[in-house]
Design an enzyme around this catalytic site. Structure first.
Site, mmCIF file in Angstrom:
data_model
loop_
_atom_site.group_PDB
_atom_site.id
_atom_site.type_symbol
_atom_site.label_atom_id
_atom_site.label_comp_id
_atom_site.label_asym_id
_atom_site.label_seq_id
_atom_site.Cartn_x
_atom_site.Cartn_y
_atom_site.Cartn_z
ATOM 1 N N ASP A 313 10.281 -73.170 31.336
ATOM 2 C CA ASP A 313 9.403 -73.004 32.243
ATOM 3 C C ASP A 313 9.081 -74.036 33.147
ATOM 4 O OD1 ASP A 313 7.517 -71.196 33.357
ATOM 5 O OD2 ASP A 313 6.048 -71.621 31.927
ATOM 6 N N LYS A 362 3.213 -67.113 28.754
ATOM 7 C CA LYS A 362 2.820 -68.118 29.762
ATOM 8 C C LYS A 362 1.614 -69.033 29.280
ATOM 9 C CE LYS A 362 4.264 -68.462 33.756
ATOM 10 N NZ LYS A 362 5.353 -69.122 34.215
ATOM 11 N N LYS A 403 -0.594 -68.600 45.568
ATOM 12 C CA LYS A 403 -1.123 -68.746 44.288
ATOM 13 C C LYS A 403 -2.401 -69.535 44.536
ATOM 14 C CE LYS A 403 -0.046 -71.102 40.583
ATOM 15 N NZ LYS A 403 0.684 -71.655 39.347
ATOM 16 N N LYS A 480 7.315 -77.113 31.803
ATOM 17 C CA LYS A 480 6.008 -77.259 31.372
ATOM 18 C C LYS A 480 6.056 -77.253 29.624
ATOM 19 C CE LYS A 480 3.993 -73.170 33.277
ATOM 20 N NZ LYS A 480 4.277 -73.287 34.825
HETATM 21 P P1 NAI Z 1 10.020 -62.519 40.639
HETATM 22 O O1 NAI Z 1 9.374 -61.302 39.652
HETATM 23 O O2 NAI Z 1 9.913 -62.566 41.703
HETATM 24 O O3 NAI Z 1 11.515 -62.372 40.141
HETATM 25 C C1 NAI Z 1 12.058 -62.295 38.868
HETATM 26 C C2 NAI Z 1 13.328 -61.576 38.983
HETATM 27 O O4 NAI Z 1 13.970 -61.120 37.841
HETATM 28 C C3 NAI Z 1 13.221 -60.216 39.550
HETATM 29 O O5 NAI Z 1 13.908 -60.059 40.799
HETATM 30 C C4 NAI Z 1 13.370 -59.048 38.716
HETATM 31 O O6 NAI Z 1 14.255 -58.086 38.995
HETATM 32 C C5 NAI Z 1 14.479 -59.909 37.643
HETATM 33 N N1 NAI Z 1 14.905 -59.748 36.414
HETATM 34 C C6 NAI Z 1 13.898 -58.951 35.513
HETATM 35 N N2 NAI Z 1 14.565 -58.947 34.217
HETATM 36 C C7 NAI Z 1 15.818 -59.417 34.309
HETATM 37 C C8 NAI Z 1 16.836 -59.619 33.713
HETATM 38 N N3 NAI Z 1 16.945 -58.937 32.293
HETATM 39 N N4 NAI Z 1 18.154 -59.888 34.264
HETATM 40 C C9 NAI Z 1 18.130 -60.125 35.401
HETATM 41 N N5 NAI Z 1 17.271 -60.202 36.347
HETATM 42 C C10 NAI Z 1 15.889 -59.691 35.831
HETATM 43 O O7 NAI Z 1 9.440 -63.882 39.869
HETATM 44 P P2 NAI Z 1 9.666 -65.388 40.544
HETATM 45 O O8 NAI Z 1 8.530 -65.683 41.181
HETATM 46 O O9 NAI Z 1 10.783 -65.564 41.060
HETATM 47 O O10 NAI Z 1 9.557 -66.207 39.070
HETATM 48 C C11 NAI Z 1 10.604 -66.310 38.009
HETATM 49 C C12 NAI Z 1 10.275 -66.609 36.820
HETATM 50 O O11 NAI Z 1 9.949 -68.146 36.756
HETATM 51 C C13 NAI Z 1 8.974 -66.194 36.249
HETATM 52 O O12 NAI Z 1 9.276 -66.014 34.677
HETATM 53 C C14 NAI Z 1 7.973 -66.998 36.289
HETATM 54 O O13 NAI Z 1 6.936 -66.966 35.210
HETATM 55 C C15 NAI Z 1 8.656 -68.394 36.357
HETATM 56 N N6 NAI Z 1 8.183 -69.248 37.028
HETATM 57 C C16 NAI Z 1 7.770 -69.443 38.456
HETATM 58 C C17 NAI Z 1 7.252 -70.482 39.024
HETATM 59 C C18 NAI Z 1 6.809 -70.441 40.589
HETATM 60 O O14 NAI Z 1 6.078 -71.256 40.744
HETATM 61 N N7 NAI Z 1 7.196 -69.583 41.158
HETATM 62 C C19 NAI Z 1 6.759 -71.462 38.159
HETATM 63 C C20 NAI Z 1 7.075 -71.564 36.798
HETATM 64 C C21 NAI Z 1 7.695 -70.610 36.147
HETATM 65 C C1 DG6 Z 2 0.610 -68.009 37.229
HETATM 66 O O1 DG6 Z 2 0.057 -68.882 36.470
HETATM 67 C C2 DG6 Z 2 2.002 -67.783 37.370
HETATM 68 C C3 DG6 Z 2 2.766 -68.754 36.813
HETATM 69 O O2 DG6 Z 2 4.163 -68.165 36.733
HETATM 70 C C4 DG6 Z 2 2.696 -69.870 37.354
HETATM 71 O O3 DG6 Z 2 2.503 -69.977 38.683
HETATM 72 C C5 DG6 Z 2 3.946 -70.936 37.093
HETATM 73 O O4 DG6 Z 2 4.179 -70.959 35.748
HETATM 74 C C6 DG6 Z 2 3.775 -72.267 37.717
HETATM 75 O O5 DG6 Z 2 2.531 -72.896 36.830
HETATM 76 P P1 DG6 Z 2 2.126 -74.417 37.005
HETATM 77 O O6 DG6 Z 2 0.941 -74.335 36.129
HETATM 78 O O7 DG6 Z 2 3.104 -75.291 36.788
HETATM 79 O O8 DG6 Z 2 1.717 -74.260 38.490
#
Ligand code: NAI
Ligand code: DG6
Length: 524
Positions: A313, A362, A403, A480
């Site tokens: 994460d 999460k 966010k 994380k």
């Molecule tokens: P998002 O939902 O925009 O992107 C995720 C993508 O994964 C989507 O395009 C979806 O279609 C695809 N997907 C789902 N299952 C799949 C699979 N089995 N195989 C291939 N593709 C698949 O999400 P985002 O914002 O890009 O975040 C991605 C991940 O990173 C999430 O789990 C989120 O919690 C984690 N994360 C994001 C942070 C951030 O600041 N954006 C920070 C910490 C963690």
């Molecule tokens: C809401 O908490 C969505 C999450 O995916 C966070 O944005 C992401 O884990 C980032 O978390 P943090 O606590 O490092 O800002």
């Protein structure tokens, strides 16, 4: 093919009998100084300075590296791709605040410096880019690919993400329209039901199978071959999955996990299947989401193959702040008594997390981040005592990727007084997470080119260099819920995590850890 590079020697060389440079390697003899503590008969601690000698060897040839993202079409996947293209092409675009140049802000590797030492005459600090301490891959040179369960090309997916300025998007659109994610594996029960409508790019079969493992392995091999790559790093930035139940006989050992995949057991998640495929391809695999991809069987499997894994994460905004602030409070002798962490967001990650089981993954990764700091201070906290800690996430479509995070830290100060710190953090989530993806990939790749052996203590020289442990805990700063080799402690405190990373890299070129004592400026 590979290209010999002397990136670190371009900026500095180390002048020491313990460090040798060849065209292909940097070798250092390093004394690791620690303190051994024992308890004597009266119950008193006895602290003994201890020295261990290590030989480190760094491969200086910078390989051609591919970065394959699982979830390539998501907010992070599209943002990091556009960001690398923008940097590679040196793009400049108009915004309402003026002209903006591509940069790598938010990346430790590309945006931060470390102190090399002090000027021999003036005693002023000399700082060098973090990137130049060792011969690291440059992110501009990464070849990008990956999988998504949504078949949208990256240009359209970047529009769907609503993260980047239209003036930047216009310049990268043509290139990104040619990028289409490979079909992926989708086991609907692991992500929220509200994600189903984007699942139109699937490898057949809705539960784990060896056919899935083999297809993913083939995808990695094809990508490597068609781009002439030396190495591929795979990173999960797909949706947060629910936790897999840990079941005896299913995912508790490597052999059981393989059997469970063969039998299509319902507790094997897509991310674990990716991990197994990567381990078999010797492609380092990093989990940027919170779920327990690395079930005990997956860790054992990685160890067995000497393959590198890391997770879990991304630690981007709210939690990064937490792991810095709590470190400050507790090390200032202030008794933190509660943390109330709330956030709302409106991107697809927020939508997926509005489902309880995915939120739970999460909640766990966001909640355990202060444990080591609390446990280290037995003056403020009795054994087992810890601050109250509550984590809330709400889905608010209107704010999209912007966010909003609100945190209240409540602490007990001198003589029963109280201190309340209230934070309001608006962070464009994917713009914080994308540089972390780059750091994780660059550091993980670097770790594959560092080897060590114990130096001789009895006159018998060890001949075999070894690798670092399969579980790359050196990636902790970006994560994380840092995974560490089984049975070893987890460090969440941000400053310690950064120190571990920089000091291990310094050791590889025979430099002492930065102690910050600066006696040069303190003695008369
Ligand atoms: P998002 O939902 O925009 O992107 C995720 C993508 O994964 C989507 O395009 C979806 O279609 C695809 N997907 C789902 N299952 C799949 C699979 N089995 N195989 C291939 N593709 C698949 O999400 P985002 O914002 O890009 O975040 C991605 C991940 O990173 C999430 O789990 C989120 O919690 C984690 N994360 C994001 C942070 C951030 O600041 N954006 C920070 C910490 C963690
Ligand atoms: C809401 O908490 C969505 C999450 O995916 C966070 O944005 C992401 O884990 C980032 O978390 P943090 O606590 O490092 O800002």
């Amino acid at each position: 093919g590979t290209s010999a590079s002397a990136a670190s020697a371009d900026v500095f060389t180390v002048n020491s009998p313990n460090v040798t440079y060849t065209d292909t390697e940097i070798k250092s003899k390093y004394t690791y100084r620690t303190t051994k503590v024992e308890v004597d008969e009266s119950g008193k601690y006895v602290a003994t300075p201890n020295e261990t000698l290590y030989d480190f060897k760094v491969d200086r040839k910078i390989p051609k590296v591919g970065m394959m993202l699982v979830g390539w079409g998501g907010n992070n996947g599209t943002t990091v791709t556009a960001g690398i293209i923008a940097n590679r092409r040196g793009l400049v675009w108009d915004t309402k605040e003026g002209r903006q140049e591509a940069n790598y802000y938010g990346s430790v590797v590309m945006g931060s410096t470390m102190k090399l030492g002090m000027d021999a005459k003036t005693h002023q600090d000399i700082n060098i880019p973090f990137h130049s301490v060792l011969p690291m891959v440059h992110p501009n040179d990464l070849v990008i690919g990956g999988w998504d369960i949504s078949k949208m090309d990256l240009a359209q997916a970047m529009d769907r993400a609503q993260v980047l300025e239209p003036t930047l998007k216009a310049q990268v659109k043509k290139e990104m329209a040619t990028m289409v994610p490979l079909p992926s594996i989708y086991y609907p029960d692991f992500i929220a039901a509200n994600q189903e409508d984007r699942a139109d790019n699937l490898i057949e079969g809705s539960k784990a199978s060896m056919a899935h493992v083999e297809q993913l392995r083939k995808d990695i091999r094809n990508f490597k071959q068609s781009n002439g790559l030396d190495k591929v790093i795979v990173l999960w930035t797909a949706n947060t999955e629910r936790y897999a139940d840990i079941i005896e006989g299913v995912n508790d050992t490597a052999d059981n996990l393989l059997k469970a995949i063969e039998q299509g057991h319902e507790e094997v998640s897509p991310s674990t299947v990716f991990a197994v495929a990567c381990i078999l391809e010797n492609a380092p695999f990093i989990n940027g989401s919170p779920q327990n991809t690395f079930v005990p069987g997956a860790i054992e499997f990685a160890e067995r193959h000497g393959a590198y894994i890391g997770g879990d994460d991304f630690k981007s905004g709210q939690t990064k702040m937490k792991s810095a602030l709590v470190d400050f409070l507790i090390n200032a002798g202030i008794k933190l008594t509660s943390i109330a962490s709330y956030n709302h967001l409106g991107n697809n990650d927020g939508k997926n997390l509005s489902s309880h089981k995915q939120f739970r993954s999460k909640e766990i990764s966001k909640s355990n981040v202060v444990d080591d700091m609390v446990e280290a201070n037995h003056i403020l906290y009795k054994k087992g005592e810890h601050p109250d800690h509550c984590v809330v996430i709400k889905y608010m479509p209107a704010v999209a990727d912007n966010k909003r995070a609100l945190d209240e830290y409540y602490a007990e100060i001198f003589l029963g007084g109280h201190q309340t710190i209230s934070l309001f953090n608006i962070c464009e989530d994917s713009l914080l997470a994308s540089p972390l993806i780059i750091d994780l990939v660059i550091v993980a790749e670097m770790m594959t080119r560092i080897q060590w052996k114990s130096a001789s203590t009895n006159g018998v020289e060890e001949t075999e260099y070894k690798k670092f442990h399969s579980v790359l805990s050196v990636l902790s700063y970006m994560l994380k819920a840092p995974m560490t080799p089984p049975g070893t402690p987890v460090v969440n405190a941000l400053a310690k995590q950064r120190a571990a990373l920089t000091n291990i890299f310094r050791a590889c070129v025979g430099l002492e850890p930065e102690s910050d004592m600066t006696l040069e400026h303190k003695l008369f």
